[in-house]
Design an enzyme around this catalytic site. Structure first.
Site, short mmCIF file in Angstrom:
data_model
loop_
_atom_site.label_atom_id
_atom_site.label_comp_id
_atom_site.label_asym_id
_atom_site.label_seq_id
_atom_site.Cartn_x
_atom_site.Cartn_y
_atom_site.Cartn_z
N SER A 69 0.84 -1.20 0.00
CA SER A 69 0.00 0.00 0.00
C SER A 69 0.88 1.26 0.00
CB SER A 69 -0.96 -0.04 1.19
OG SER A 69 -1.97 0.94 1.07
N ASP A 220 -6.11 -3.36 -2.26
CA ASP A 220 -4.99 -3.09 -1.36
C ASP A 220 -4.21 -4.35 -0.98
OD1 ASP A 220 -3.31 -2.16 0.62
OD2 ASP A 220 -4.84 -1.02 1.67
#
Length: 415
Positions: A69, A220
């Site tokens: 991320s 993510d």
């Protein structure tokens, strides 16, 4: 300590087969809290520069840099080449990057408009909090056409493919074996940053030389591994076990004590501000998705995976009597907006810079899974530990230069 010649310090890190250790840097996910590891990395790189010259960069010392991320974005910043084939960003630039761009990535005007209860429910049900347009354009502008195989050291960036319902790990190793995995670094960064409920999922395709197409439907990477340290170790282990990678001719598959790992967290809320079972027992779907401006479900699975990986690696290195080879730096005392992933006000972003600076002064600690708190190990401060870490990295680089044909040739030309 005598400094390396600037020309030598700019040489690509020689393979682990010429050294004593395999060096790994891992950076957690956490949105705007990526500022915290940014401050830590700035300190580490400055220590390396004291040892080896001002041109030293983190990519010159780590065999693998892994990030999930926001950590994936930092990984790209540290490893993508500029026009001089040096890292696109120095570590000292990371904090300024976040301070400049986070208010536009996470626009607070938009956030304020959905604070009403009815609109909050509408947002939670109908779409992500942010459209991601500014982030997508920014990443594509900065990284351009750079592909995974072009990074200045090996990278490992976890994502999660929602169509396959399984993790997809992008790495230099995978890209070199299979061109279909040699995606644009920008696409990978956008995919690993597509946090559920915050940003939209991201789809892109890659093509093989035979014209075959591979589609990725990503969210993510924190869904798979918010702390990517173990993923990075596993990627290297796979290369060692294969026996076909010349970088690891002198490394055995079970020699985990040869790994040197720096794992950086992005902070977590103080325990008093976390959730409790009495309140959570009353939550339905929306309660788990939206609660007090945060997303409990996302917080739970990202923090759980991060701490479990930390606990696993800490135990592994202790068992191998190589505890000094693993350094985890994390802060578990964040309060209020500091613990959020998207409150990008000037005050909050500057507060996170101070959190990182204060974390350097705190003692080296380890999470206690019984209490959920980090406890001091009586090994000095994080700042002191990072100085020792810098010395270890510098010595390892020197050893490889002396032992490798490339390094010996460079030194022979100089002297």
């Amino acid at each position: 300590m005598e400094k390396l010649d600037s020309r030598m310090s700019s040489l690509q890190l020689q393979p682990p087969t010429y050294g004593n250790s395999i060096t790994i840097l891992s950076i957690d996910g956490g949105g705007i809290r990526g500022i915290i590891p940014g401050v830590i990395l700035d300190f580490l790189e400055s220590e390396l520069q004291k040892l080896d010259g001002e041109d030293a960069r983190l990519a010159d010392y780590f065999d693998v840099i892994a990030g999930t991320s926001t950590g994936g974005l930092v990984t790209a910043m540290l490893t993508a080449p500029n026009e001089n084939n040096r890292p696109l960003y120095a570590a000292k630039d990371i904090t300024d990057f976040y301070l400049q761009h986070c208010p536009k990535i996470f626009p607070q005007k938009q956030r304020n408009l959905i604070r009403g209860a009815a609109k909050l429910v509408n947002q939670a049900v109908l779409g992500p909090k942010y459209d991601g347009e500014y982030l997508h354009n920014l990443v594509k502008e900065k990284l351009g056409e750079t592909r995974i195989h072009q990074t200045l050291t090996n990278v490992v960036i976890p994502t999660f493919d929602i169509k396959l319902l399984q993790p997809t790990i992008f790495s230099t190793y995978a890209a070199e074996k299979n061109p279909i995995m040699d995606a644009l670094l920008a696409d990978v960064c956008i995919g690993t940053s597509a946090a559920p409920t915050y940003f939209p999922t991201y789809c892109f395709e890659t093509k093989n030389s035979d014209g075959s197409v591979k589609q990725f439907n990503l969210t993510d990477g924190g869904v798979a591994a918010n702390n990517p340290a173990l993923v990075a170790i596993n990627q290297v282990t796979a290369e060692v076990m294969g026996g076909k990678n010349a970088d690891f001719f002198d490394v055995k598959p079970n020699q985990y004590n040869r790994f040197i790992v720096l794992s950086l967290g992005t902070g977590t809320a103080k325990i008093e501000q976390k959730y409790d079972a009495k309140k959570a027992a009353k939550w339905g779907l929306l309660g788990w998705l939206v609660n007090g401006g945060s997303t409990p479900l996302v917080d739970v699975f990202t923090q759980a995976s991060a701490d479990m990986i930390d606990f696993h690696l800490s135990t592994l290195f202790q068992t191998l009597q190589s505890e000094q080879n693993y350094l985890r730096i994390q802060d578990d005392s964040l309060t209020g907006d500091l613990s959020s992933v998207d409150v990008s006000t000037k005050e909050n972003l500057e507060g996170l810079v101070k959190v990182g600076e204060n974390l350097l002064k705190k003692p080296v600690s380890r999470v206690n899974l019984q209490t959920g708190c980090y406890e001091p190990l009586n090994n000095g401060t994080n700042e002191e530990a990072l100085r020792k870490f810098a010395e270890t990295l510098s010595k390892e680089k020197r050893v490889r230069l002396v032992r490798s044909p490339t390094g010996r040739h460079a030194m022979a030309k100089k002297y």
